[in-house]
Design a protein around this motif. Structure first.
Motif, short mmCIF file in Angstrom:
data_model
loop_
_atom_site.label_atom_id
_atom_site.label_comp_id
_atom_site.label_asym_id
_atom_site.label_seq_id
_atom_site.Cartn_x
_atom_site.Cartn_y
_atom_site.Cartn_z
N PHE A 1 -11.66 10.43 -1.54
CA PHE A 1 -10.18 10.76 -1.25
C PHE A 1 -9.29 10.28 -1.93
O PHE A 1 -8.10 9.62 -2.12
CB PHE A 1 -9.90 10.25 0.39
N VAL B 1 -13.22 3.81 0.86
CA VAL B 1 -13.10 2.89 -0.32
C VAL B 1 -12.29 3.57 -1.58
O VAL B 1 -11.60 3.12 -2.21
CB VAL B 1 -14.52 2.58 -0.68
N LEU C 1 -10.08 5.97 -1.56
CA LEU C 1 -8.76 6.06 -1.28
C LEU C 1 -8.03 4.54 -1.46
O LEU C 1 -7.06 4.65 -2.10
CB LEU C 1 -8.58 6.44 0.38
N ALA C 2 -8.67 3.50 -1.09
CA ALA C 2 -7.93 2.35 -1.18
C ALA C 2 -7.84 1.77 -2.81
O ALA C 2 -6.96 1.64 -3.26
CB ALA C 2 -8.83 1.30 -0.45
N PHE C 3 -8.80 2.33 -3.55
CA PHE C 3 -9.03 2.06 -5.06
C PHE C 3 -8.00 2.69 -5.63
O PHE C 3 -7.12 2.35 -6.54
CB PHE C 3 -10.28 2.04 -5.40
N GLN D 1 -5.17 3.91 -4.41
CA GLN D 1 -3.89 3.20 -4.20
C GLN D 1 -3.67 1.91 -4.95
O GLN D 1 -2.33 1.85 -5.27
CB GLN D 1 -3.71 2.70 -2.44
N MET D 2 -4.53 1.21 -5.31
CA MET D 2 -4.52 0.19 -6.33
C MET D 2 -4.16 0.65 -7.59
O MET D 2 -3.28 -0.17 -8.07
CB MET D 2 -6.00 -0.44 -6.12
N PHE E 1 -0.46 1.33 -7.26
CA PHE E 1 0.47 0.20 -7.52
C PHE E 1 0.58 -0.34 -8.91
O PHE E 1 1.47 -0.83 -9.30
CB PHE E 1 -0.18 -1.14 -6.84
N GLN F 1 3.75 -0.88 -11.32
CA GLN F 1 4.03 -2.23 -11.87
C GLN F 1 3.61 -2.60 -13.16
O GLN F 1 4.20 -3.40 -13.72
CB GLN F 1 3.42 -3.22 -10.87
N TRP G 1 -1.26 9.25 -3.50
CA TRP G 1 -2.51 9.52 -2.35
C TRP G 1 -2.16 11.28 -1.89
O TRP G 1 -3.21 11.94 -1.92
CB TRP G 1 -2.48 8.73 -1.33
N ILE H 1 -3.12 3.16 4.62
CA ILE H 1 -4.13 2.94 3.32
C ILE H 1 -4.79 1.44 3.30
O ILE H 1 -5.95 1.11 3.28
CB ILE H 1 -3.48 3.50 1.92
N ALA I 1 -8.45 -0.30 3.96
CA ALA I 1 -8.99 -1.48 3.31
C ALA I 1 -9.38 -2.48 4.13
O ALA I 1 -10.62 -3.04 3.83
CB ALA I 1 -8.01 -1.72 2.16
N VAL J 1 -12.47 -1.36 6.17
CA VAL J 1 -13.70 -1.61 5.00
C VAL J 1 -14.05 -3.01 4.90
O VAL J 1 -15.37 -3.31 5.04
CB VAL J 1 -13.35 -0.73 3.74
N VAL K 1 -1.71 -5.65 -4.89
CA VAL K 1 -3.32 -5.24 -4.78
C VAL K 1 -4.29 -6.15 -4.42
O VAL K 1 -5.64 -5.91 -4.32
CB VAL K 1 -3.52 -4.96 -6.23
N PHE L 1 -7.03 -4.87 -1.95
CA PHE L 1 -8.02 -3.99 -2.70
C PHE L 1 -9.20 -4.88 -3.34
O PHE L 1 -10.09 -4.44 -3.59
CB PHE L 1 -7.11 -2.76 -3.51
N MET M 1 -11.12 -6.15 -1.19
CA MET M 1 -12.21 -5.23 -0.66
C MET M 1 -13.37 -5.03 -1.97
O MET M 1 -14.35 -4.76 -1.61
CB MET M 1 -11.42 -3.94 -0.52
N LEU N 1 -17.31 -5.47 -1.22
CA LEU N 1 -18.09 -4.43 -1.44
C LEU N 1 -19.40 -4.84 -2.47
O LEU N 1 -20.47 -4.38 -2.32
CB LEU N 1 -17.61 -3.19 -2.02
#
Lengths: 314, 295
Positions: free
Chosen positions: A60, A117, A119-121, A123-124, A127, A131, A241, B232, B236, B239, B273, B276, B279, B283
């Motif tokens: 995702f 996971v 999706l979250a990465f 989103q990172m 960001f 930035q 996303w 989102i 995280a 997870v 971040v 993340f 996370m 992992l």
């Protein structure tokens, strides 16, 4: 599932040939930039489908590779002054690297967690795109020069640019088709259908998963890098996303696990966005409705249904 | 006044309080996700949209019907929960026999629809919602200023989390729920109406999201996108914690909120971040999550 034969391959190649002929004359009838957008998204969806449809892994967060590559390619063309093909190459390489890093972490979880996971990465990465000093924050990277192909052929005009984009995206899609029908692709299907069985047959399942993840990310990146050259822009839209959701939608609508489904899905979704652009947020609502109906009523997708009807894999 | 690594304590404690508030929202939302996942095996992507809906329902109650914050705190979760029950009965219940991934795709579609509709009618600029008069103002604790409303958010969310934990882990109803999570067929064979329980569980999980939305309304401006990015981060969090344990989901939510607050003091560029990155580390070290069960 109908077994694949030489006849099927001939059918697929014939469809590809017709498609190519159609795409060659297309820019003389429709707005070339629109056609190029469709082709970029078709490659993006095909790359995503390699992972979901053939690898059985729902990512995702594919916007990370698409958008990440688009930023790197735009930066390479604008700031480093690289020629378009090198800029695209830089973007693609960046996506491959990103895919390797994220993929090696994400494959440690399965199923629904894998989706979260990725999706979250992604989103990172979003960001970071917001930035980092070189990404232009909210504005993104604008007015990226189109440059000269190999330093010789100008891509200023739409028609030469169109054929540059056509060559790259079409080759990419053919290459993905080749991967699916290679021994590697067969192992992927085995893992998708029955992972414990594949493990007991001695396949290093995690290595295959990582490889398909990196391949998928790389081609998603190729699509994003080319798109940045077409629109002369890399923006937050490409890493958001919602973009990850769109590529899922294209693949679901066209038919996951089919060859031509993602291409059809991409064409439909991009066309829809184009015609409905004036309706603002309704586009989101319609996309949501298609998602819901797609999951409830036609999980095989349009091309999947057609293939079932014709009794031939498409 | 002492200083810690050159950081004035007001700044540090202020950011920790902010982190605790964010952590409260993470905890309530990840608790709802974990409860729903336990019984329905669906990751509710619409959770963020329903949180946003909770805030909007509170705003509508006030502006269209003149119903204030305290009633909204009860009514909005009930309305959002009821909406969730309708969704579960009409749409989600058709998916239970399919791969879990379809549940994710479907609830993603629902989230798009809900967000798109609100964006269409209310724009994206955000609507203000007043802090209720009883909770206006704040206390000067000597070392920092504590706004009453923020303290209330922390207390209310902790109370709700404790209530949910108690209900699930310590009561007979909760025992049924835990049993149904393990083996719904067997629980059904004992004469317990499992589909009804599934329906009410989804309703309750979604009502938690609505409740968090009402709590958030006076702090953040009420706008259609308020849930999308938050969910989102909550994914995280889920997870990192693993969804096997209710207490784990709650604790992870609070702790990560505090860690984010600390990051804002010591490494502001990385604060967006940091969750993340954690996370990624989890992992690598314990892929099934801190409170997760290996499968």
């Amino acid at each position: 599932m109908v077994p694949e034969t030489a006849g099927m391959t001939r059918l697929h190649l014939a469809i590809f040939a017709v498609l190519l002929a159609f795409l060659i004359i297309l820019p003389f009838f429709v707005y070339p930039v629109f056609a190029m957008k469709v082709m970029c998204f078709a490659l993006f969806a095909a790359a995503f489908n390699l992972l979901l449809g053939f690898g059985g892994l729902l990512s995702f967060g594919h916007a990370a590779y698409f958008g990440g590559a688009s930023y790197v390619a735009a930066h390479a063309a604008k700031v480093w002054g690289l020629t378009p093909e090198l800029a695209v190459l830089c973007g693609t390489a960046a996506a491959a690297f990103l895919g390797l890093v994220i993929g090696s972490l994400a494959i440690r979880r399965q199923g629904i967690y894998f989706a979260m996971v990725t999706l979250a990465f992604a989103q990172m990465v979003y960001f970071l795109a917001l930035q980092l000093p070189f990404t232009g924050g909210e504005d993104g990277l604008q007015s990226v020069p189109r440059g000269d192909l190999f330093g010789v052929f100008s891509l200023q005009d739409s028609i030469p640019l169109y054929f540059f984009v056509l060559t790259i995206t079409f080759s990419g899609i053919l290459f993905l088709y080749r991967i699916v029908h290679s021994p590697f692709g067969q192992v992927l299907k085995a893992i998708r259908e029955n992972e414990p069985r594949a493990i007991s047959l001695g396949y290093d399942v995690n290595r295959y998963k990582l490889m398909v993840f990196v391949l998928s990310a790389t081609f998603a990146g190729l699509a994003g890098a080319v798109k940045s050259q077409v629109f002369q822009l890399a923006s937050l839209t490409d890493v958001h996303w919602a973009m990850s959701g769109e590529v899922v939608l294209m693949t679901l609508l066209g038919g996951m696990g089919t060859i031509f489904g993602p291409l059809a899905g991409a064409a439909i979704v991009v066309t829809m966005q184009n015609y409905l652009a004036t309706f603002g947020a309704w586009v989101t609502v319609i996309q949501g409705v298609i998602f819901v109906l797609g999951v409830l009523l036609f999980r095989k997708g349009l091309i999947g249904v057609l293939a079932q009807w014709l009794k031939r894999p498409l | 006044m002492f200083e810690l690594l050159g950081i004035p304590p007001q700044v540090l404690l202020g950011q920790l309080l902010l982190g605790l508030i964010n952590g409260s929202f993470y905890a309530v939302l990840s608790l709802g996700l974990a409860v729903i996942f336990g019984l329905l095996n669906i990751i509710n992507f619409a959770h963020g949209a329903l949180y946003m809906m909770g805030a909007f329902v509170a705003w509508m109650l006030l502006n269209y019907f003149g119903i204030g914050y305290w009633w909204a705190l009860i009514l909005a979760p009930v309305i959002v929960g009821g909406f969730g029950i309708v969704l579960e009965r009409t749409i989600l219940s058709r998916l239970y026999k399919l791969d879990h991934l379809y549940g994710l795709l479907l609830t993603f579609g629902l989230a798009l629809i809900i967000q798109g509709l609100f964006r269409n009618y209310y724009g994206i600029s955000g609507l203000p919602y007043q802090i209720p008069a009883e909770l206006a103002g704040g206390y000067n604790l000597g070392f920092m200023y504590l706004p009453n409303y923020r303290a209330w958010v922390v207390i209310a969310s902790a109370a709700v989390c404790f209530g949910a934990w108690f209900l699930i882990e310590k009561t007979r109803l909760g025992a049924y729920l835990r049993a149904a999570t393990e083996n719904p067929t067997l629980v059904g064979a004992f004469g317990i109406n499992v589909p009804l329980m599934v329906m009410l569980t989804y309703g309750a999980g979604v009502a938690l999201a609505g409740f968090a939305g009402v709590l958030a309304a006076p702090i953040y401006s009420v706008n259609p996108n308020m849930g999308a990015d938050l969910i989102i981060v909550v994914f995280a969090v889920v997870v990192i914690g693993g969804m096997g344990s209710i207490l784990g989901a709650i604790l992870t939510g609070y702790v990560l909120g505090l860690v984010e607050g600390l990051a804002r003091v010591f490494f502001p560029e990385g604060s967006a971040v940091v969750i993340f990155v954690i996370m990624a580390i989890v992992l690598l070290v314990k892929p099934e999550g801190l409170f997760g069960r290996a499968n």
